[in-house]
Write a protein that holds these residues in place. Sequence first.
Motif, PDB file in Angstrom:
ATOM      1  N   PHE A 124      32.687 -42.345  -2.577  1.00  0.00           N
ATOM      2  CA  PHE A 124      34.061 -42.817  -2.772  1.00  0.00           C
ATOM      3  C   PHE A 124      34.863 -41.906  -3.689  1.00  0.00           C
ATOM      4  CE2 PHE A 124      34.958 -47.009  -0.866  1.00  0.00           C
ATOM      5  CZ  PHE A 124      33.762 -47.204  -0.205  1.00  0.00           C
ATOM      6  N   MET A 165      27.226 -40.934   6.066  1.00  0.00           N
ATOM      7  CA  MET A 165      27.775 -42.188   5.557  1.00  0.00           C
ATOM      8  C   MET A 165      29.040 -41.986   4.726  1.00  0.00           C
ATOM      9  SD  MET A 165      25.821 -44.531   6.706  1.00  0.00           S
ATOM     10  CE  MET A 165      26.153 -45.982   5.740  1.00  0.00           C
ATOM     11  N   PRO A 169      33.038 -42.053   7.332  1.00  0.00           N
ATOM     12  CA  PRO A 169      33.856 -43.147   7.875  1.00  0.00           C
ATOM     13  C   PRO A 169      34.975 -43.584   6.927  1.00  0.00           C
ATOM     14  CG  PRO A 169      31.542 -43.617   8.233  1.00  0.00           C
ATOM     15  CD  PRO A 169      31.600 -42.380   7.409  1.00  0.00           C
ATOM     16  N   ALA A 170      34.642 -43.707   5.636  1.00  0.00           N
ATOM     17  CA  ALA A 170      35.656 -44.173   4.698  1.00  0.00           C
ATOM     18  C   ALA A 170      36.796 -43.165   4.571  1.00  0.00           C
ATOM     19  CB  ALA A 170      35.033 -44.440   3.334  1.00  0.00           C
ATOM     20  N   GLN A 187      38.941 -43.344   7.717  1.00  0.00           N
ATOM     21  CA  GLN A 187      39.763 -44.551   7.721  1.00  0.00           C
ATOM     22  C   GLN A 187      40.935 -44.385   6.765  1.00  0.00           C
ATOM     23  OE1 GLN A 187      38.883 -47.159   4.822  1.00  0.00           O
ATOM     24  NE2 GLN A 187      41.032 -47.491   5.214  1.00  0.00           N
ATOM     25  N   ALA A 238      43.411 -42.262   8.396  1.00  0.00           N
ATOM     26  CA  ALA A 238      44.103 -42.969   9.474  1.00  0.00           C
ATOM     27  C   ALA A 238      45.219 -43.843   8.933  1.00  0.00           C
ATOM     28  CB  ALA A 238      43.104 -43.825  10.245  1.00  0.00           C
ATOM     29  N   LEU A 239      44.998 -44.397   7.742  1.00  0.00           N
ATOM     30  CA  LEU A 239      45.962 -45.336   7.206  1.00  0.00           C
ATOM     31  C   LEU A 239      46.965 -44.713   6.259  1.00  0.00           C
ATOM     32  CD1 LEU A 239      43.768 -48.485   6.586  1.00  0.00           C
ATOM     33  CD2 LEU A 239      45.379 -48.044   8.411  1.00  0.00           C
ATOM     34  N   LEU A 280      30.300 -40.373  14.639  1.00  0.00           N
ATOM     35  CA  LEU A 280      31.562 -40.230  13.919  1.00  0.00           C
ATOM     36  C   LEU A 280      32.714 -40.066  14.909  1.00  0.00           C
ATOM     37  CD1 LEU A 280      30.407 -37.931  10.996  1.00  0.00           C
ATOM     38  CD2 LEU A 280      31.260 -40.247  10.794  1.00  0.00           C
ATOM     39  N   GLN A 316      32.905 -41.424  17.828  1.00  0.00           N
ATOM     40  CA  GLN A 316      33.211 -42.767  18.337  1.00  0.00           C
ATOM     41  C   GLN A 316      34.116 -43.516  17.375  1.00  0.00           C
ATOM     42  OE1 GLN A 316      29.060 -44.245  19.230  1.00  0.00           O
ATOM     43  NE2 GLN A 316      30.264 -45.370  20.723  1.00  0.00           N
ATOM     44  N   LEU A 317      33.756 -43.426  16.109  1.00  0.00           N
ATOM     45  CA  LEU A 317      34.557 -44.103  15.101  1.00  0.00           C
ATOM     46  C   LEU A 317      35.964 -43.542  15.083  1.00  0.00           C
ATOM     47  CD1 LEU A 317      34.857 -45.926  12.569  1.00  0.00           C
ATOM     48  CD2 LEU A 317      34.149 -43.992  11.224  1.00  0.00           C
ATOM     49  N   ALA A 324      37.993 -44.859  17.804  1.00  0.00           N
ATOM     50  CA  ALA A 324      38.379 -46.261  17.605  1.00  0.00           C
ATOM     51  C   ALA A 324      39.572 -46.387  16.677  1.00  0.00           C
ATOM     52  CB  ALA A 324      37.194 -47.048  17.048  1.00  0.00           C
ATOM     53  N   ILE A 325      39.586 -45.558  15.633  1.00  0.00           N
ATOM     54  CA  ILE A 325      40.676 -45.735  14.673  1.00  0.00           C
ATOM     55  C   ILE A 325      41.834 -44.770  14.895  1.00  0.00           C
ATOM     56  CG2 ILE A 325      39.190 -46.746  12.932  1.00  0.00           C
ATOM     57  CD1 ILE A 325      39.129 -44.158  11.462  1.00  0.00           C
ATOM     58  N   ASN A 352      43.244 -43.106  -9.558  1.00  0.00           N
ATOM     59  CA  ASN A 352      42.890 -43.883  -8.366  1.00  0.00           C
ATOM     60  C   ASN A 352      41.394 -43.895  -8.154  1.00  0.00           C
ATOM     61  OD1 ASN A 352      45.310 -44.819  -7.455  1.00  0.00           O
ATOM     62  ND2 ASN A 352      45.771 -42.980  -6.265  1.00  0.00           N
ATOM     63  N   LYS A 380      39.799 -46.178 -10.679  1.00  0.00           N
ATOM     64  CA  LYS A 380      39.992 -47.601 -10.374  1.00  0.00           C
ATOM     65  C   LYS A 380      39.100 -48.040  -9.235  1.00  0.00           C
ATOM     66  CE  LYS A 380      44.817 -47.885 -11.405  1.00  0.00           C
ATOM     67  NZ  LYS A 380      46.104 -47.879 -10.745  1.00  0.00           N
ATOM     68  N   GLN A 381      39.063 -47.199  -8.204  1.00  0.00           N
ATOM     69  CA  GLN A 381      38.247 -47.567  -7.050  1.00  0.00           C
ATOM     70  C   GLN A 381      36.779 -47.648  -7.430  1.00  0.00           C
ATOM     71  OE1 GLN A 381      38.053 -45.045  -3.617  1.00  0.00           O
ATOM     72  NE2 GLN A 381      39.050 -46.552  -2.343  1.00  0.00           N
TER      73      GLN A 381
END
Lengths: 167, 567
Positions: free
Chosen positions: B283, B310, B313-314, B317, B320-321, B352, B354-355, B358-359, B518, B521-522
């Motif tokens: 993270f 691993m 993905p995060a 994502q 993507a956002l 990966l 595939q993921l 999807a997103i 950030n 905090k995360q």
Amino acid sequence: MVQLVKLRKGDKRSKFCINDNMDILIEILKRLDSRSIAAAACVCHLWLSVARSNWLWENLCFRHVSPPPPPGVRPVVEALGGYRRLYTACLRPVLTRLSRRKRLRPGSGAGGDAEAARRVWRRHEVELSISLFCVDYYERLGGGGGGVRAGGASASSLMFLCEPVNV
Amino acid sequence: MKRERENGQSSSSPSMASAKGKKMWEEDNGGGMDELLAVLGYKVKASDMADVAQKLEQLEMVMDQEDGISLLSDSVHFNPSDLSGWVQSMLSELNAGQTQLSSTVVDDSSLLISAGGNNSSPCFPQPRIFEDNSEYDLSAIPGGAICKQKQSPVLLQNQNNKRIKTNRSDDPVLLPPEICPGSTAARPVVLVDSQETGVQLVHTLIACAEAVQQENLKLADALVKHIGLLAGAQAGAMRKVATYFAEALARRIYNFHLQDLNYSDVLQMHFYETCPYLKFAHFTANQAILEAFEGETRVHVVDFGLKQGMQWPALMQALALRPGGPPKFRLTGIGPPQEDNTDALQEVGWKLAQLAEAIGVEFEFRGFVVNSLADLNAEILDIRPREVEKVAVNSVFELHQLLARPGSIDKVLDSIKRMRPKIVTVVEQEANHNGSVFVDRFNEALHYYSTMFDSLEGSGLTQANSQDVAMSEVYLGRQICNVVACEGADRVERHETLSQWRARMGAAGFESAHLGSNAFKQASMLLALFGGGDGYRVEENDGCLMLGWHTRPLIATSAWQLAAGES
């Protein structure tokens, strides 16, 4: 209109059926917490379809989020498994745990699970939950990929959020 | 029986056993039989009391283990009033069955050996080369070896005391604390105080390491066996740590170097799931990469150790956002060759992809199989020009392995520079396990892994699956084995501290990029989700983030960019 007229005429038998008034049903369910929605889903097929709908859970997830999440979130969450799964697998455990931590610190009030749903969440908590949700989806992809996993391809990256079973 | 007195080592300062003896039976009357014991029917010479006490203690420790009793059940004793005689005979029977005993003590780590289906010789083979010379009988050794230990840090003592939860934590004396005052002089039985055996255990471990360093292999061998006994009397994290270290020492002594490297990915997955260290690493590194890629439309990440992928993905994502939509995302994954010749990298890449589909992120993947990172260079990796694509290089627990071969690290840092990355994220263990002196390395590793195991145990309460915890322990156990038992090019777990890495990166032409709030905090939020109460701590250290257990930092994430002037 006809129904209301009948009622005013003193007809004791109530002909009001909630199933005929979907909008009221939806308004009611929108305000419930997750457990109640799950209970409502057991009533009948109609209620089940409403209770399972994605936007209802989206509403539940982000009801108290300030500021509201950007529009790009919806397709991503739906692709990763939907808002219901997001809520039950990630958001609820994350928030319960975080609020429990806060409660343990002096100066914070008591509260239960319901309080977790009611407090205002911040952007970071939402982001973290969605990230964990994404990792969970990736793990569940498994199936012929991803190397050797002992004991089946069950996704367990969210295991740390589960409550311990008191044997 | 009187070896203790004859042995010159113990005469300089009071040996532990005689210190105990003195405290218990201060009213000794010299050469005659002890009066108190005689009342009970035991004939023990007062001068032998300390010895007998020591032996009884050993016996009791053995009895505590599962098959201690069964090993002794066949023994026949004559003349039971001769206390010292039958205690000695029981102990010598145990020594004969020592190998059996040792292998039950180290059963936690038998996974290490048999995981590959490779049932080679047990960790403690019969010492054909090293005779169990009676000169090194255990009752004499601890005193001498420990008293030579002038350097034993008080910190270690305090650390142990904290771990053992004693209420005598402010005792700065090097000698172990006395037997708890609950046992009165009237009762001749020695109570085994597990706090004391805990401290004894640590001292014995260090003494053994010193013996190994001095190439005094007979002494080391005897001590390793003693460690086995002492470890058996402990519980929880301490027992496991001691067992792993004892096994590693035994491997070093017997030159038994077969390292089982199978299933390392699986073990790391379990480690990923049980404790937050890897999640923290991922993270925080992702946050740094995300911030570096702000506003870019084409990005390329080079991952030095893809494993199961691993981390990504995060990041995908989050990309993507991000406001403005996702960039075109290219990932290059690097990994070692697989034993079974499967293309693990491609499988991960496919997942990966595939993921990504999807997103809604445009995704490209390439995998490279290399034996060592030093075999790579910027040209092979197809790095596109800076104007077209921005590059991030990510290394989680990979760089320290390069220190095993001289010149590798410089070569790799140089090729990183040639890739002209926007950001380089490095996550490493926060410990110095690369010192040239074996004993220092051993001490450091003992501190570090004890804390690690403590944290596993501390958060174990919230684990639904204790198998995961066990696998994580094996994962750590392999690292311990490598740090202690291997040398030269085999010793790849050459961890270095953040300040050492800072110096290295600075010398190579990188400057520090501060991790923002950030990330902090995360990370804090992530840790709040894990069990272990407030055990886990995130610290900020001059722009880098460190995750630790209580006061001890265990891993550090840092971010780097090319220094101004490096064109």
